[in-house]
Design a protein around this motif. Structure first.
Motif, PDB file in Angstrom:
ATOM      1  N   GLU A  72       1.159  -1.179   0.051  1.00 48.27           N
ATOM      2  CA  GLU A  72       0.136   0.017   0.109  1.00 48.27           C
ATOM      3  C   GLU A  72       0.769   1.299   0.168  1.00 48.27           C
ATOM      4  OE1 GLU A  72      -3.787   2.066   2.649  1.00 48.27           O
ATOM      5  OE2 GLU A  72      -2.667   0.051   3.088  1.00 48.27           O
ATOM      6  N   THR A  73       1.949   1.401   0.757  1.00 50.53           N
ATOM      7  CA  THR A  73       3.007   2.363   0.801  1.00 50.53           C
ATOM      8  C   THR A  73       3.524   3.168  -1.008  1.00 50.53           C
ATOM      9  OG1 THR A  73       4.157   1.851   2.933  1.00 50.53           O
ATOM     10  CG2 THR A  73       4.328   3.186   1.786  1.00 50.53           C
ATOM     11  N   PHE A  74       4.267   1.909  -1.356  1.00 54.06           N
ATOM     12  CA  PHE A  74       4.504   1.564  -2.871  1.00 54.06           C
ATOM     13  C   PHE A  74       3.730   2.181  -3.594  1.00 54.06           C
ATOM     14  CE2 PHE A  74       5.231  -0.668  -6.185  1.00 54.06           C
ATOM     15  CZ  PHE A  74       6.278   0.407  -7.149  1.00 54.06           C
ATOM     16  N   VAL A  75       2.601   1.391  -3.305  1.00 57.60           N
ATOM     17  CA  VAL A  75       1.325   1.829  -4.380  1.00 57.60           C
ATOM     18  C   VAL A  75       0.957   3.433  -4.449  1.00 57.60           C
ATOM     19  CG1 VAL A  75      -1.111   1.712  -5.344  1.00 57.60           C
ATOM     20  CG2 VAL A  75       0.455   0.189  -4.932  1.00 57.60           C
ATOM     21  N   LEU A  76       0.689   4.128  -3.353  1.00 50.56           N
ATOM     22  CA  LEU A  76       0.534   4.909  -2.355  1.00 50.56           C
ATOM     23  C   LEU A  76       1.435   6.253  -3.082  1.00 50.56           C
ATOM     24  CD1 LEU A  76      -1.713   7.403  -1.604  1.00 50.56           C
ATOM     25  CD2 LEU A  76      -0.457   6.508   0.653  1.00 50.56           C
ATOM     26  N   ALA A  77       2.621   5.598  -2.709  1.00 50.63           N
ATOM     27  CA  ALA A  77       3.661   6.885  -3.089  1.00 50.63           C
ATOM     28  C   ALA A  77       3.924   6.457  -4.473  1.00 50.63           C
ATOM     29  CB  ALA A  77       5.106   6.084  -3.071  1.00 50.63           C
ATOM     30  N   VAL A  78       3.795   5.423  -5.304  1.00 48.11           N
ATOM     31  CA  VAL A  78       3.080   6.144  -7.082  1.00 48.11           C
ATOM     32  C   VAL A  78       2.157   6.855  -7.789  1.00 48.11           C
ATOM     33  CG1 VAL A  78       2.963   4.160  -8.962  1.00 48.11           C
ATOM     34  CG2 VAL A  78       5.218   3.725  -7.458  1.00 48.11           C
ATOM     35  N   ASN A  79       1.638   6.993  -6.851  1.00 50.68           N
ATOM     36  CA  ASN A  79       0.301   7.636  -7.244  1.00 50.68           C
ATOM     37  C   ASN A  79      -0.027   9.335  -6.861  1.00 50.68           C
ATOM     38  OD1 ASN A  79      -2.705   9.195  -5.993  1.00 50.68           O
ATOM     39  ND2 ASN A  79      -3.118   7.478  -7.696  1.00 50.68           N
ATOM     40  N   LEU A  80       0.781   9.546  -6.095  1.00 52.58           N
ATOM     41  CA  LEU A  80       1.377  10.459  -5.514  1.00 52.58           C
ATOM     42  C   LEU A  80       2.360  11.417  -6.853  1.00 52.58           C
ATOM     43  CD1 LEU A  80       1.606  10.684  -1.578  1.00 52.58           C
ATOM     44  CD2 LEU A  80      -0.028  11.366  -3.167  1.00 52.58           C
ATOM     45  N   LEU A  81       3.332  10.776  -7.381  1.00 55.22           N
ATOM     46  CA  LEU A  81       4.309  10.594  -8.141  1.00 55.22           C
ATOM     47  C   LEU A  81       3.824  11.047  -9.865  1.00 55.22           C
ATOM     48  CD1 LEU A  81       7.316  11.061  -8.137  1.00 55.22           C
ATOM     49  CD2 LEU A  81       7.202   8.486  -9.969  1.00 55.22           C
ATOM     50  N   ASP A  82       2.454  10.071  -9.994  1.00 57.97           N
ATOM     51  CA  ASP A  82       2.531  10.068 -10.921  1.00 57.97           C
ATOM     52  C   ASP A  82       1.592  11.373 -11.161  1.00 57.97           C
ATOM     53  OD1 ASP A  82       3.951   8.217 -12.566  1.00 57.97           O
ATOM     54  OD2 ASP A  82       1.699   6.808 -12.251  1.00 57.97           O
ATOM     55  N   ARG A  83       0.632  11.521 -10.393  1.00 52.72           N
ATOM     56  CA  ARG A  83       0.218  13.094 -10.303  1.00 52.72           C
ATOM     57  C   ARG A  83       0.972  14.196  -9.845  1.00 52.72           C
ATOM     58  NH1 ARG A  83      -3.254  11.818  -4.884  1.00 52.72           N
ATOM     59  NH2 ARG A  83      -4.177  13.959  -5.219  1.00 52.72           N
ATOM     60  N   PHE A  84       1.446  14.711  -9.232  1.00 49.78           N
ATOM     61  CA  PHE A  84       2.716  16.369  -9.573  1.00 49.78           C
ATOM     62  C   PHE A  84       3.082  15.636 -10.189  1.00 49.78           C
ATOM     63  CE2 PHE A  84       6.287  18.079  -8.765  1.00 49.78           C
ATOM     64  CZ  PHE A  84       5.147  18.857  -7.545  1.00 49.78           C
ATOM     65  N   LEU A  85       4.105  14.244 -11.184  1.00 55.16           N
ATOM     66  CA  LEU A  85       4.025  14.429 -12.618  1.00 55.16           C
ATOM     67  C   LEU A  85       3.471  15.392 -13.868  1.00 55.16           C
ATOM     68  CD1 LEU A  85       7.087  11.678 -12.339  1.00 55.16           C
ATOM     69  CD2 LEU A  85       7.711  14.205 -11.857  1.00 55.16           C
ATOM     70  N   ALA A  86       2.745  15.060 -13.969  1.00 54.54           N
ATOM     71  CA  ALA A  86       1.222  15.410 -14.401  1.00 54.54           C
ATOM     72  C   ALA A  86       0.623  16.220 -14.308  1.00 54.54           C
ATOM     73  CB  ALA A  86       0.144  13.875 -14.623  1.00 54.54           C
ATOM     74  N   MET A  87       1.455  16.695 -13.456  1.00 50.69           N
ATOM     75  CA  MET A  87       0.843  18.576 -12.921  1.00 50.69           C
ATOM     76  C   MET A  87       1.196  20.067 -13.547  1.00 50.69           C
ATOM     77  SD  MET A  87      -1.044  19.638  -9.473  1.00 50.69           S
ATOM     78  CE  MET A  87      -2.568  18.167  -9.704  1.00 50.69           C
ATOM     79  N   MET A  88       2.843  19.382 -12.611  1.00 50.06           N
ATOM     80  CA  MET A  88       4.307  20.101 -12.852  1.00 50.06           C
ATOM     81  C   MET A  88       5.289  19.400 -13.932  1.00 50.06           C
ATOM     82  SD  MET A  88       3.289  22.427 -10.314  1.00 50.06           S
ATOM     83  CE  MET A  88       4.605  23.429  -9.901  1.00 50.06           C
ATOM     84  N   LYS A  89       6.212  20.491 -14.389  1.00 47.89           N
ATOM     85  CA  LYS A  89       7.040  20.225 -15.522  1.00 47.89           C
ATOM     86  C   LYS A  89       8.078  20.349 -14.738  1.00 47.89           C
ATOM     87  CE  LYS A  89       9.662  22.115 -19.597  1.00 47.89           C
ATOM     88  NZ  LYS A  89       9.577  23.512 -20.680  1.00 47.89           N
ATOM     89  N   VAL A  90       8.645  19.015 -14.346  1.00 53.21           N
ATOM     90  CA  VAL A  90      10.132  18.899 -13.347  1.00 53.21           C
ATOM     91  C   VAL A  90      11.086  18.999 -14.078  1.00 53.21           C
ATOM     92  CG1 VAL A  90      10.538  17.144 -11.957  1.00 53.21           C
ATOM     93  CG2 VAL A  90       7.931  17.849 -11.966  1.00 53.21           C
ATOM     94  N   GLN A  91      11.808  19.441 -13.874  1.00 49.28           N
ATOM     95  CA  GLN A  91      13.521  19.188 -13.985  1.00 49.28           C
ATOM     96  C   GLN A  91      14.252  17.617 -13.506  1.00 49.28           C
ATOM     97  OE1 GLN A  91      16.505  22.325 -13.443  1.00 49.28           O
ATOM     98  NE2 GLN A  91      14.991  23.608 -14.964  1.00 49.28           N
ATOM     99  N   PRO A  92      14.825  16.981 -14.386  1.00 51.66           N
ATOM    100  CA  PRO A  92      15.003  15.415 -13.989  1.00 51.66           C
ATOM    101  C   PRO A  92      16.351  15.813 -12.515  1.00 51.66           C
ATOM    102  CG  PRO A  92      15.681  15.988 -16.340  1.00 51.66           C
ATOM    103  CD  PRO A  92      15.328  17.443 -16.240  1.00 51.66           C
ATOM    104  N   LYS A  93      16.658  16.351 -12.367  1.00 45.70           N
ATOM    105  CA  LYS A  93      17.550  16.483 -11.376  1.00 45.70           C
ATOM    106  C   LYS A  93      16.824  16.585  -9.486  1.00 45.70           C
ATOM    107  CE  LYS A  93      18.528  22.237 -11.126  1.00 45.70           C
ATOM    108  NZ  LYS A  93      18.889  22.969 -11.266  1.00 45.70           N
ATOM    109  N   HIS A  94      15.653  17.490 -10.290  1.00 48.94           N
ATOM    110  CA  HIS A  94      14.783  17.461  -8.897  1.00 48.94           C
ATOM    111  C   HIS A  94      13.830  15.974  -9.016  1.00 48.94           C
ATOM    112  CE1 HIS A  94      14.732  22.147  -9.608  1.00 48.94           C
ATOM    113  NE2 HIS A  94      15.687  21.812  -8.900  1.00 48.94           N
ATOM    114  N   LEU A  95      14.063  14.903  -9.425  1.00 50.41           N
ATOM    115  CA  LEU A  95      13.370  13.974  -9.894  1.00 50.41           C
ATOM    116  C   LEU A  95      13.437  12.892  -8.441  1.00 50.41           C
ATOM    117  CD1 LEU A  95      11.052  12.387 -11.157  1.00 50.41           C
ATOM    118  CD2 LEU A  95      12.953  11.047 -12.752  1.00 50.41           C
ATOM    119  N   SER A  96      14.598  12.476  -7.863  1.00 50.97           N
ATOM    120  CA  SER A  96      15.144  12.338  -6.942  1.00 50.97           C
ATOM    121  C   SER A  96      14.448  12.926  -5.848  1.00 50.97           C
ATOM    122  CB  SER A  96      16.874  12.114  -6.597  1.00 50.97           C
ATOM    123  OG  SER A  96      16.837  11.555  -5.688  1.00 50.97           O
TER     124      SER A  96
END
Length: 533
Positions: A72-96
């Protein structure tokens, strides 16, 4: 085809939850336009591509495994990541930093507070180059952009619901779906960007129907079709995502597939750094860190026949730390000593130096004390464990209190001996104590051929909520173990290794309750001559 609603109260409760989640699932989907931009992004240094996103999700999977967090922790973390990346323009250096931040938020939402490591340790272990203040700033940004909607409805939510609905509507217990397997498959899918576009309900049903297809169960197939109809999922969508899921799982099981890299998280640190890490997962400061999986089965078996309690402590200690085989002897003796203190009368416990001598352990008393402190801290002083022996005694007492067939009374000593034999096999460390105990009990009842006891065992199973599939699986393993253990080829605990000749002075210094007679020379058993006798 019957309607799903024509069932028990439990089934109705699941369907009510399903309806609610189906209404809300679109609120937690990543923006389609943002996902399209990520999918079409070139592999350069200015934007996050699908490949970079997949690599970061695999890192999150590795972190989940490292800290022992739930799916559940993993799945929720991925969901948060995808929702944020689809909303904001992110530089690769900030992805980590974003990935670690989503992981940290998910852990706070799902895991027990006592199990969540300090932020600086997550940063160290993830090898993220950000600071704690960077992470706090990023967490604030993510929280505001996602409007603090962290309790997302994911494919895992639907997978659990579909699984519960299927079980509540079928009587074919032999064909019970393996939820752990389905969760593992879902994690594999989440490591592919394409599944970010899938509706959670459709992705979950795709996994479920593929698994049901492999089971070849008509009953479960009918239930899956009813679930599909109830969820208003059209055949076209289901077939499309089923094909992609099937392809993903085939690729993921192939040797060419790049699975999450756990080796990346294995590193050598100085003793001072190790001591500053959180005690629940860092290496032992007093001993060098060594690769996991170095346990020798024969060494492990040496201590198990002495006391099932010590077995429980060894098993609890195993997955927490990486241990060198040379330290196993010390750990085993230490677990045995702790167990003896918890169970035996104080007057019957021998001095520590005598335990060391008799076990032929090459550690000192100070080594044992240090190890005891380490084990105690790692296990959080939780020594009074509920083991298979606890359930065995309870099940035995329940059986006796409900039967009048006294001639067929179960032999508790025999059951305990069989349990000790099982504990000498590593595979039973994975069994739930209640299931292992019931497996032993039902096998023994089967040999007695008692209808009365069989009925009681079935009632106990139902009361304990142990499914037929689990019981049959562990019964088969127990039966195989006991058959092997009774064969002459089986390597039983070697008691001869503890028989040794000592001087009279040494013998006199040993504890009187277990040492040899100091006034007579030690002679091998069975060596008497009849004429001398």
């Amino acid at each position: 085809m019957k309607d799903l609603t024509a069932q028990s109260n439990e089934a109705l409760k699941y369907l009510k939850q399903l309806n609610l989640h189906l209404e809300q699932e679109t609120n937690f989907l990543p923006k389609q336009t943002g996902l399209n931009l990520i999918e079409s992004a070139p592999e350069n240094d200015n934007c996050v591509s699908a490949k970079r996103r997949d690599a970061k999700v695999e890192d999150l999977w590795s972190l989940t495994n490292f800290f022992g967090f739930s799916t559940e922790t993993f799945v929720l973390a991925v969901n948060l990541l995808d929702r944020f990346l689809a909303m904001m323009k992110v530089q690769p250096k900030h992805l980590s930093c974003i990935g670690v931040c989503c992981f940290n938020i998910a852990a706070k939402m799902v895991e027990e507070e006592c199990n969540i490591p300090p932020t600086h340790d997550i940063i160290r272990i993830s090898q993220c180059k950000c600071t704690i203040s960077d992470l706090k700033r990023m967490e604030k940004i993510i929280s505001e952009k996602l409007k603090f909607q962290f309790k997302a409805i994911t494919a895992l939510t639907f997978l659990h619901l579909y699984h519960a609905v299927a079980l509540s509507h079928t009587s074919e217990r032999k064909e019970i779906l393996n939820l752990d397997k389905l969760e593992a498959q879902l994690k594999a899918c989440y490591c592919r960007f394409v599944f970010s576009k899938a509706k959670p309900s459709v992705l979950a049903l795709s996994l479920l129907t593929l698994e049901i297809e492999s089971l070849k169960s008509r009953d479960l197939c009918e239930i899956a079709q009813r679930v599909q109809k109830h969820s208003r999922i059209v055949d076209g969508d289901l077939l499309y995502w089923r094909e992609l899921v099937s392809k993903c799982l085939a690729e993921y099981s192939s040797p060419e597939c790049c699975k999450p890299d756990h080796k990346k998280l294995v590193w050598i640190v100085s003793r001072r750094t190790a001591q500053s890490l959180h005690s629940s997962y860092c290496c032992i400061p007093e001993l060098p860190t060594i690769p996991e999986g170095g346990w020798d089965e024969s060494e492990r078996r040496e201590f198990i026949n002495l006391n099932p309690r010590s077995t429980q402590l060894i098993t609890k200690h195993d997955p927490i730390l990486t241990v060198q085989p040379k330290h196993l002897s010390c750990i085993g003796v230490c677990c045995f000593n702790i167990a003896a203190k918890m169970v035996e009368e104080e007057c019957n416990i021998p001095p520590t130096h005598d335990i060391i001598r008799i076990s032929q352990c090459k550690c000192t008393i100070s080594d044992l004390k240090r190890m005891e402190k380490i084990i105690s801290e790692k296990l959080k002083f939780q020594f009074k464990a509920i083991t298979a022996l606890t359930f065995l005694h309870l099940y035995h007492a329940v059986a006796l209190s409900h039967t009048s067939e006294r001639k067929e009374i179960l032999n508790l000593d025999k059951l305990e001996a069989q349990l000790k034999a099982c504990y000498c096999r590593f595979v039973f460390s994975k069994a739930k104590p209640s299931v292992l105990a019931l497996s032993l009990l039902t096998l023994e009842i089967e040999s007695l051929k008692s209808r009365d006891l069989c009925e009681i065992a079935q009632r106990v199973q139902k009361h304990s909520r142990i499914v037929d599939g689990d019981l049959l699986y562990w019964r088969e393993l127990v039966s195989k173990c006991l058959a092997e253990y009774s064969s002459p080829e089986c390597c039983k605990p070697d008691h001869k290794k503890l028989v040794w000749i000592v001087s009279r002075r040494t013998a006199q210094s040993l504890h009187s309750s277990y040492c040899c007679i100091p006034e007579l020379p030690t002679i091998p058993e069975g060596g008497w001559d009849e004429s001398e006798r």
